[in-house]
Scaffold this motif. Structure first.
Motif, PDB file in Angstrom:
ATOM      1  N   ALA A  96       0.816  -1.214   0.000  1.00 39.01           N
ATOM      2  CA  ALA A  96       0.000   0.000   0.000  1.00 39.01           C
ATOM      3  C   ALA A  96       0.845   1.257   0.000  1.00 39.01           C
ATOM      4  O   ALA A  96       0.325   2.349  -0.218  1.00 39.01           O
ATOM      5  CB  ALA A  96      -0.920   0.012   1.222  1.00 39.01           C
ATOM      6  N   ARG A  97       2.158   1.123   0.221  1.00 38.86           N
ATOM      7  CA  ARG A  97       3.097   2.252   0.229  1.00 38.86           C
ATOM      8  C   ARG A  97       2.699   3.315   1.254  1.00 38.86           C
ATOM      9  O   ARG A  97       2.890   4.505   1.037  1.00 38.86           O
ATOM     10  CB  ARG A  97       3.178   2.902  -1.137  1.00 38.86           C
ATOM     11  CG  ARG A  97       3.780   2.005  -2.207  1.00 38.86           C
ATOM     12  CD  ARG A  97       4.071   2.763  -3.457  1.00 38.86           C
ATOM     13  NE  ARG A  97       4.672   1.922  -4.476  1.00 38.86           N
ATOM     14  CZ  ARG A  97       5.070   2.347  -5.663  1.00 38.86           C
ATOM     15  NH1 ARG A  97       4.922   3.636  -5.970  1.00 38.86           N
ATOM     16  NH2 ARG A  97       5.588   1.523  -6.529  1.00 38.86           N
ATOM     17  N   THR A  98       2.122   2.895   2.354  1.00 38.19           N
ATOM     18  CA  THR A  98       1.758   3.838   3.408  1.00 38.19           C
ATOM     19  C   THR A  98       2.153   3.248   4.749  1.00 38.19           C
ATOM     20  O   THR A  98       2.328   2.039   4.895  1.00 38.19           O
ATOM     21  CB  THR A  98       0.239   4.121   3.424  1.00 38.19           C
ATOM     22  OG1 THR A  98      -0.452   2.872   3.622  1.00 38.19           O
ATOM     23  CG2 THR A  98      -0.189   4.780   2.130  1.00 38.19           C
ATOM     24  N   GLN A  99       2.287   4.143   5.724  1.00 33.86           N
ATOM     25  CA  GLN A  99       2.551   3.690   7.080  1.00 33.86           C
ATOM     26  C   GLN A  99       1.231   3.301   7.729  1.00 33.86           C
ATOM     27  O   GLN A  99       0.253   4.048   7.677  1.00 33.86           O
ATOM     28  CB  GLN A  99       3.205   4.798   7.898  1.00 33.86           C
ATOM     29  CG  GLN A  99       4.613   5.140   7.449  1.00 33.86           C
ATOM     30  CD  GLN A  99       5.188   6.276   8.246  1.00 33.86           C
ATOM     31  OE1 GLN A  99       4.521   7.296   8.420  1.00 33.86           O
ATOM     32  NE2 GLN A  99       6.404   6.096   8.726  1.00 33.86           N
ATOM     33  N   THR A 100       1.215   2.120   8.346  1.00 32.38           N
ATOM     34  CA  THR A 100      -0.028   1.675   8.977  1.00 32.38           C
ATOM     35  C   THR A 100      -0.283   2.408  10.289  1.00 32.38           C
ATOM     36  O   THR A 100      -1.437   2.637  10.638  1.00 32.38           O
ATOM     37  CB  THR A 100       0.042   0.170   9.252  1.00 32.38           C
ATOM     38  OG1 THR A 100       1.173  -0.095  10.081  1.00 32.38           O
ATOM     39  CG2 THR A 100       0.185  -0.609   7.953  1.00 32.38           C
ATOM     40  N   VAL A 101       0.745   2.751  11.036  1.00 32.59           N
ATOM     41  CA  VAL A 101       0.577   3.481  12.301  1.00 32.59           C
ATOM     42  C   VAL A 101       1.654   4.544  12.370  1.00 32.59           C
ATOM     43  O   VAL A 101       2.580   4.599  11.560  1.00 32.59           O
ATOM     44  CB  VAL A 101       0.669   2.544  13.517  1.00 32.59           C
ATOM     45  CG1 VAL A 101      -0.469   1.543  13.529  1.00 32.59           C
ATOM     46  CG2 VAL A 101       2.006   1.818  13.516  1.00 32.59           C
ATOM     47  N   GLU A 102       1.570   5.359  13.385  1.00 26.47           N
ATOM     48  CA  GLU A 102       2.595   6.355  13.635  1.00 26.47           C
ATOM     49  C   GLU A 102       3.857   5.689  14.163  1.00 26.47           C
ATOM     50  O   GLU A 102       3.808   4.584  14.691  1.00 26.47           O
ATOM     51  CB  GLU A 102       2.083   7.376  14.660  1.00 26.47           C
ATOM     52  CG  GLU A 102       0.957   8.238  14.137  1.00 26.47           C
ATOM     53  CD  GLU A 102       1.413   9.159  13.016  1.00 26.47           C
ATOM     54  OE1 GLU A 102       2.590   9.600  13.055  1.00 26.47           O
ATOM     55  OE2 GLU A 102       0.611   9.421  12.106  1.00 26.47           O
ATOM     56  N   PRO A 103       5.008   6.321  14.030  1.00 28.97           N
ATOM     57  CA  PRO A 103       6.247   5.728  14.549  1.00 28.97           C
ATOM     58  C   PRO A 103       6.177   5.516  16.056  1.00 28.97           C
ATOM     59  O   PRO A 103       5.616   6.319  16.798  1.00 28.97           O
ATOM     60  CB  PRO A 103       7.311   6.769  14.177  1.00 28.97           C
ATOM     61  CG  PRO A 103       6.722   7.543  13.063  1.00 28.97           C
ATOM     62  CD  PRO A 103       5.252   7.575  13.306  1.00 28.97           C
ATOM     63  N   PHE A 104       6.751   4.403  16.506  1.00 25.62           N
ATOM     64  CA  PHE A 104       6.837   4.107  17.929  1.00 25.62           C
ATOM     65  C   PHE A 104       8.079   4.803  18.475  1.00 25.62           C
ATOM     66  O   PHE A 104       9.198   4.544  18.045  1.00 25.62           O
ATOM     67  CB  PHE A 104       6.950   2.595  18.165  1.00 25.62           C
ATOM     68  CG  PHE A 104       5.810   1.798  17.595  1.00 25.62           C
ATOM     69  CD1 PHE A 104       4.579   2.366  17.355  1.00 25.62           C
ATOM     70  CD2 PHE A 104       5.974   0.463  17.290  1.00 25.62           C
ATOM     71  CE1 PHE A 104       3.534   1.639  16.829  1.00 25.62           C
ATOM     72  CE2 PHE A 104       4.945  -0.289  16.771  1.00 25.62           C
ATOM     73  CZ  PHE A 104       3.714   0.310  16.533  1.00 25.62           C
ATOM     74  N   GLN A 105       7.856   5.686  19.439  1.00 25.26           N
ATOM     75  CA  GLN A 105       8.951   6.465  19.989  1.00 25.26           C
ATOM     76  C   GLN A 105       9.541   5.761  21.206  1.00 25.26           C
ATOM     77  O   GLN A 105       8.817   5.335  22.108  1.00 25.26           O
ATOM     78  CB  GLN A 105       8.472   7.860  20.394  1.00 25.26           C
ATOM     79  CG  GLN A 105       9.590   8.838  20.690  1.00 25.26           C
ATOM     80  CD  GLN A 105      10.396   9.208  19.447  1.00 25.26           C
ATOM     81  OE1 GLN A 105       9.826   9.328  18.363  1.00 25.26           O
ATOM     82  NE2 GLN A 105      11.696   9.385  19.609  1.00 25.26           N
ATOM     83  N   LEU A 106      10.881   5.598  21.220  1.00 34.97           N
ATOM     84  CA  LEU A 106      11.566   4.954  22.335  1.00 34.97           C
ATOM     85  C   LEU A 106      12.569   5.917  22.940  1.00 34.97           C
ATOM     86  O   LEU A 106      12.813   7.010  22.410  1.00 34.97           O
ATOM     87  CB  LEU A 106      12.255   3.671  21.872  1.00 34.97           C
ATOM     88  CG  LEU A 106      11.266   2.570  21.452  1.00 34.97           C
ATOM     89  CD1 LEU A 106      11.278   2.420  19.941  1.00 34.97           C
ATOM     90  CD2 LEU A 106      11.584   1.259  22.121  1.00 34.97           C
ATOM     91  N   THR A 107      13.158   5.496  24.068  1.00 37.71           N
ATOM     92  CA  THR A 107      14.023   6.391  24.832  1.00 37.71           C
ATOM     93  C   THR A 107      15.499   6.247  24.494  1.00 37.71           C
ATOM     94  O   THR A 107      16.321   6.983  25.012  1.00 37.71           O
ATOM     95  CB  THR A 107      13.838   6.131  26.332  1.00 37.71           C
ATOM     96  OG1 THR A 107      14.162   4.770  26.614  1.00 37.71           O
ATOM     97  CG2 THR A 107      12.394   6.406  26.741  1.00 37.71           C
ATOM     98  N   SER A 108      15.851   5.282  23.652  1.00 31.50           N
ATOM     99  CA  SER A 108      17.257   5.052  23.352  1.00 31.50           C
ATOM    100  C   SER A 108      17.391   4.495  21.937  1.00 31.50           C
ATOM    101  O   SER A 108      16.394   4.217  21.262  1.00 31.50           O
ATOM    102  CB  SER A 108      17.864   4.079  24.374  1.00 31.50           C
ATOM    103  OG  SER A 108      19.243   3.900  24.121  1.00 31.50           O
TER     104      SER A 108
END
Length: 906
Positions: free
Chosen positions: A490-502
């Protein structure tokens, strides 16, 4: 899910250093691999690694003549005595100095070991000896060499042995004081003597030195009275004339074949004493470190430690029986085939190796990559393998034809460090640490389909999940502290990026593509729900993965931050467990739902590697640094590191300095079957399995049941008690000894008294013992007696005895066919021989006296009587076997020859 995984095998490493040992029957080979020992069965094409390990690398192995005891010694002088058949450790012993060779005597009563320049002979334990506090008892100590001993060789009668040394001498020693007059010192070589050998008749000694000289020594008892000297004299001098240093040699006394290996990778075969060259062949790019010959003299084993090569060569047919080589550099990645029967490893040396998990042998090696291979992935069907490399290419391999059929490359030259393959097998993705993009290619056309941009740091890992609703989900991890999930088609992101601490080091997706786990630089594993895009769990593994300290560290392992994070991890097949490893000697198995540590596996306890020590020992630290990092000019390998190619050079070749590799786990995967997992480590490819292993399995064991009391009962003619005690110990060799010692006339009585609780075990022993034994009638009498006595009991429990009875029936059927075939052949031979009439009349009166020209006509009568009454003959004289027939026919041939001679005289 079960968590009781145990070490089962070591792949990827076949030889490191030390000596190679053939088993007494010559069909299997023992090879030291680091601090472990591997066993290679050359007939069944299987291998395994003993579960025990030393604290340092093994330098020498010895196996007794019966193949029951194995002694291994590490480079710090610590020895372990092992029950070879049970694979269990019997005793630990410390010789407190460098050991270069250890050899069992041919009668297995003693073993000789060198401790530096000193030689010691020790008595070995026996199962029939009385109990003693010390398993090893020193018999005698021998001193006389002025430098380190290099080899030990026993004579066939176990009365004498030879030692060679770096002091350029060979010495002859006697085991007993009564033979001490045969002790002698053989000198004359101009370089270190590597080996010395006795001839078959022990009248000749051959010594081989590093400068390529072979001296032949003969004993002179001064019968001719020439010079009055009694002792060993040089009979002849031979030279190999090779432009290289001789490193090892082996001699087969029965066939008088000498094999020598050189530093340029060449080995040569000679026939002694004529010194006729049989073969010369180059098998390695580097030196051959050890060579040995099996008991039959057909196979020779060669080991080259530089490239980790192990070869078994059959010199008569000029073919390889075994040709294995491990990775030259450390492994980077591994992957299982979908059926779990194969495992593929990639290394820094640019090679890809395919290993068979059941046999432990390498099947094929791919060498097309010109740089380190960093990642591997299988297609769903398992017939295509994908690999990513630092040479800027991604390659597809056909595992049916074993060839590279696709090559994928980016528009610019970059080094690929991560790889992922779509479950449908249509696209392949790769990421790099050079830029922040993800490249997507079509497998069918090899064309670049798309470049996924979005990360703001190097891409460290890629992972595909299962295909759901015609959608392929790709998870990518980056050093920008984010994990992104992509829908490829589909050439799209299914969800937003997962933000981590490191920084993110590793990401793996659960097999159902609904959950993914992320490993970060702070030692934490976070679990995320893909559909909802939120974190559902967290595992703090910094303390669990924390490893040991390095020899140069001035702090303890607890205060080290070097290895407190995971660099590789994977889900189990059911998705309930997660196993992870890193730059540490530990592998951690977690329950994903609860985040609990289920088990921690120790990769290696080898102190020869960096990262296995726990505490700081101040005595090993000096003002110049750690003692382990200082090259010792007097070390055992100094002569190998000195560069004497140019005049005046004494500092040595700096590229040959001793280095200590670091313990780490670079890849880890679960088998699709869930029965085992593999870990790519510094030691090699470690296999852990939950399948049952060989173990000591006594039955109803008591403190009074010992091999000694069993033999005492046998000597007192208490046959039933001795047989029951042997089965309670469950030692096959002891059961065999008691079983064969029972007289024939007591078989029925012992069979009637055999308790039914031992019946299944005894029948299983009968089925196994009948495979390789000449006592056919003895076994049949036992089978008949046991079935007659306990047939009713076995008929009521058919399901319990069905398997062992089938094995017994197989033996009876085989004997029936062999006897029938042999009887038919002998019947035709008898008819032919008896049908040939002698041309000279025979005096019947002379037939009774047994003179040389008798024809033995009564044989025919004896055979007719046997046909009429078989039962009487069986009861009185036993079966009329082929031995008696052949003897009769041989006698008849002699008589006919005598008749022919009389005919010629007339």
């Amino acid at each position: 899910m079960k968590a009781d995984y145990k070490f089962s095998n070591l792949l990827g490493t076949v030889y490191r250093q030390g000596n190679l040992v053939f088993t007494p029957d010559g069909t299997a080979l023992l090879s030291p691999v680091g601090n472990r020992v591997s066993y290679f069965d050359l007939v069944k094409n299987t291998s395994f690694t003993f579960p025990y390990e030393h604290r340092r690398n093994i330098t020498c192995i010895a196996l007794n003549a019966q193949g029951s005891l194995m002694l291994t010694v590490s480079d710090d002088g610590k020895a372990i005595l092992v029950n070879f058949k049970r694979r269990t450790v019997i005793h630990h012993f410390n010789f407190r100095d460098v050991v270069s060779d250890v050899q069992f005597s041919p009668d297995s009563q003693y073993f000789a070991i060198n401790i530096g320049a000193r030689l010691e002979v020790w008595a070995i334990p026996s199962d029939t000896n009385s109990r003693s506090f010390a398993p090893f008892v020193r018999h005698k100590r021998y001193e006389g060499h002025f430098a380190e001993i290099t080899s030990i060789t026993w004579s066939d009668d176990s009365r004498f042995f030879l030692t060679t040394s770096k002091d350029l001498t060979c010495r002859v020693w006697s085991l007993m004081d009564k033979d001490s007059g045969a002790a002698a010192t053989l000198g004359g070589h101009r370089d270190t003597i590597t080996n010395a050998f006795f001839s078959q008749d022990q009248e000749t000694i051959y010594t081989v030195s590093k400068d390529g000289a072979c001296f032949e020594w003969a004993y002179d008892d001064n019968d001719d009275g020439d010079d009055g000297f009694v002792g060993w004299k040089i009979k002849d001098r031979h030279y190999f004339h090779q432009q290289s240093v001789l490193k090892c040699s082996a001699f087969h006394a029965k066939s008088n074949i000498l094999v020598v290996g050189f530093a340029n990778g060449t080995f040569a075969m000679y026939e002694l004493p004529s010194m006729t060259q049989i073969q010369t062949m180059s098998v390695s790019q580097h030196g051959i470190d050890f060579v040995t010959i099996n008991s039959t003299g057909e196979w020779m084993a060669l080991g080259a430690s530089k490239l980790g090569q192990l070869l078994v060569w059959e010199w008569q047919s000029e073919s390889y029986i075994l040709k294995q080589q491990g990775h030259f550099d450390s492994m980077n990645s591994l992957v299982y085939s979908p059926d779990g029967s194969k495992v593929v490893t990639a290394s820094e040396d640019g090679k890809i190796k395919l290993w068979d998990t059941s046999s432990g042998f390498c099947l094929v090696t791919f060498t097309e990559h010109s740089a380190a291979v960093t990642a591997l992935e299988f297609s769903r069907k398992g017939n295509v393998l994908f690999s990513a490399s630092l040479d800027g290419s991604v390659r597809a391999w056909d595992l049916i034809r074993y060839r590279n059929f696709r090559t994928f490359a980016a528009p610019e030259r970059i080094q690929f460090s991560s790889l992922a393959v779509d479950p449908s097998g249509e696209v392949v993705c790769a990421g790099s640490l050079d830029n922040f993009d993800i490249y997507v290619w079509s497998v069918q056309t090899s064309q670049l389909l798309d470049t996924l941009a979005g990360h703001e740091g190097p891409v460290s890992c890629l992972s595909f999940g299962a295909e759901i609703a015609n959608a392929s989900i790709l998870a990518s991890a980056s050093w920008d502290h984010t994990v992104r999930v992509w829908n490829i088609f589909a050439r799209t992101q299914t969800v937003e990026p997962f933000q981590l601490t490191s920084d993110v080091l590793q990401v793996v997706m659960r097999p159902d593509s609904k959950q993914l786990s992320v490993s970060t630089l702070n030692g934490e594993i976070s679990v995320w729900d893909i559909e909802e895009g939120k974190q559902v769990g967290s595992i703090d593994g910094a303390k669990d993965i924390s490893g040991g300290r390095h020899s140069s560290d001035r702090f303890s392992a607890k205060n080290s931050a070097r290895s407190k994070y995971f660099t590789c991890m994977t889900y189990s097949a059911d998705g309930k467990c997660l196993i992870a490893g890193g730059n540490s000697r530990f592998i951690c198995l977690y329950d994903v739902q609860s985040g609990v540590l289920l088990k921690r596996f120790e990769v290696s306890r080898n102190m020869s590697l960096e990262g296995t020590l726990d505490y700081l020992n101040s005595k090993n630290m000096t003002e110049a640094g750690a003692l382990n990092l200082i090259n010792d000019p007097d070390g055992s390998d100094w002569e190998d590191r000195v560069d004497d190619t140019l005049p005046g050079v004494v500092r040595g070749d700096k590229s040959k300095r001793r280095t200590r590799p670091e313990i780490r786990t670079t890849g880890i995967k679960f088998s699709p079957t869930g029965r085992q997992f593999a870990a790519a480590s510094t030691e090699g490819l470690l296999m852990y399995s939950i399948d049952d292993e060989l173990m000591f399995d006594p039955f109803d064991l008591d403190v009074d049941v010992t091999p000694q009391t069993t033999m005492e009962a046998l000597e007192n003619k208490e046959y039933l008690i001795a047989l029951v005690m042997a089965h309670r110990l469950n030692v096959p060799r002891l059961i065999q000894r008691v079983y064969e010692s029972i007289p024939v006339d007591t078989i029925e009585r012992v069979a009637r008294g055999l308790p039914v609780v031992y019946l299944e075990r005894f029948l299983r022993f009968l089925a196994s013992a009948t495979e390789a034994t000449p006592h056919a009638e003895f076994h049949l009498r036992w089978i008949k007696a046991v079935i007659t006595a306990h047939g009713r009991h076995m008929a009521q429990r058919k399901h319990e005895y069905a398997q062992v009875l089938r094995a017994v029936q197989k033996f009876v059927t085989r004997v029936n066919k062999e006897v029938a075939r042999l009887a038919g052949t002998n019947g035709y031979s008898a008819e032919f021989l008896l049908g040939s009439k002698p041309s000279v009349p025979v005096d019947e009166s002379r037939m009774i006296t047994g003179e040389p020209d008798e024809v033995l006509v009564p044989i025919e009568t004896e055979m007719e009587v046997e046909d009429e009454d078989d039962d009487d003959d069986d009861d009185e004289e036993g079966w009329f076997g082929p031995e008696s027939k052949n003897d009769a026919f041989a006698q008849m041939d002699v008589d006919e020859d005598d008749d022919d001679e009389e005919e010629e005289d007339e």
